[in-house]
Design a protein around this motif. Sequence first.
Motif, PDB file in Angstrom:
ATOM      1  N   ASN A  42       0.830  -1.201   0.000  1.00  0.00           N
ATOM      2  CA  ASN A  42       0.000   0.000   0.000  1.00  0.00           C
ATOM      3  C   ASN A  42       0.861   1.247   0.000  1.00  0.00           C
ATOM      4  OD1 ASN A  42      -2.435  -1.321  -0.019  1.00  0.00           O
ATOM      5  ND2 ASN A  42      -2.784  -1.140   2.182  1.00  0.00           N
ATOM      6  N   ASP A  43       0.345   2.272  -0.627  1.00  0.00           N
ATOM      7  CA  ASP A  43       0.962   3.590  -0.595  1.00  0.00           C
ATOM      8  C   ASP A  43      -0.163   4.590  -0.343  1.00  0.00           C
ATOM      9  OD1 ASP A  43       2.775   5.694  -0.832  1.00  0.00           O
ATOM     10  OD2 ASP A  43       2.519   5.817  -3.009  1.00  0.00           O
ATOM     11  N   GLU A  44      -0.108   5.213   0.814  1.00  0.00           N
ATOM     12  CA  GLU A  44      -1.130   6.183   1.203  1.00  0.00           C
ATOM     13  C   GLU A  44      -2.534   5.590   1.115  1.00  0.00           C
ATOM     14  OE1 GLU A  44      -0.571   9.935  -0.759  1.00  0.00           O
ATOM     15  OE2 GLU A  44       1.583   9.940  -0.350  1.00  0.00           O
ATOM     16  N   GLY A  45      -2.669   4.354   1.631  1.00  0.00           N
ATOM     17  CA  GLY A  45      -3.968   3.708   1.697  1.00  0.00           C
ATOM     18  C   GLY A  45      -4.439   3.051   0.414  1.00  0.00           C
ATOM     19  N   GLN A  46      -3.662   3.113  -0.644  1.00  0.00           N
ATOM     20  CA  GLN A  46      -4.046   2.530  -1.927  1.00  0.00           C
ATOM     21  C   GLN A  46      -3.134   1.352  -2.253  1.00  0.00           C
ATOM     22  OE1 GLN A  46      -5.696   4.877  -4.638  1.00  0.00           O
ATOM     23  NE2 GLN A  46      -5.554   3.434  -6.324  1.00  0.00           N
ATOM     24  N   THR A  47      -3.711   0.247  -2.686  1.00  0.00           N
ATOM     25  CA  THR A  47      -2.915  -0.904  -3.090  1.00  0.00           C
ATOM     26  C   THR A  47      -2.250  -0.599  -4.423  1.00  0.00           C
ATOM     27  OG1 THR A  47      -4.379  -2.423  -1.919  1.00  0.00           O
ATOM     28  CG2 THR A  47      -2.966  -3.376  -3.620  1.00  0.00           C
TER      29      THR A  47
END
Length: 142
Positions: A42-47
């Motif tokens: 994840n990066d900033e809540g996004q997969t």
Amino acid sequence: MQIEIARPKQEGVEDAISALLAQNSRETGFVYAPQPVVLKINDEGQTVAGLVGHTNWEWLYIETLAVDPKLRGKGWGRKLVAEAERIAIERQCRGAWVDTFSFQSPDFYKRLGYLPFGELADYPTGQKRVFLRKVFTVPVTP
């Protein structure tokens, strides 16, 4: 009785079919009991990358590996495969296998030690579906 088209993942059909397969496998002495392997980055809540597969019958099957185009070439795919292999070894697996396409990532898997063991020509037209495997080395204990 008749054949009907079912709505994917909405009618429980996949579970019912898996249960039938598991029953048949038990009867033949090979219990079908896949254990999921699902990894994500994840990066900033996004997969932005992940791997989906399962272990069964002492093998890891990598069903899907995807990395956001902006992150490719930075080792994330390699790290995901390594983690899946670690989990598989922990589960007493002997090896891993994957299928990919000639226009996707067979060279990526070859660099990770996977060897081709089959292919399906013209899938899609003009390309190949490539099947690769990797046998894990077992450490020798003195």
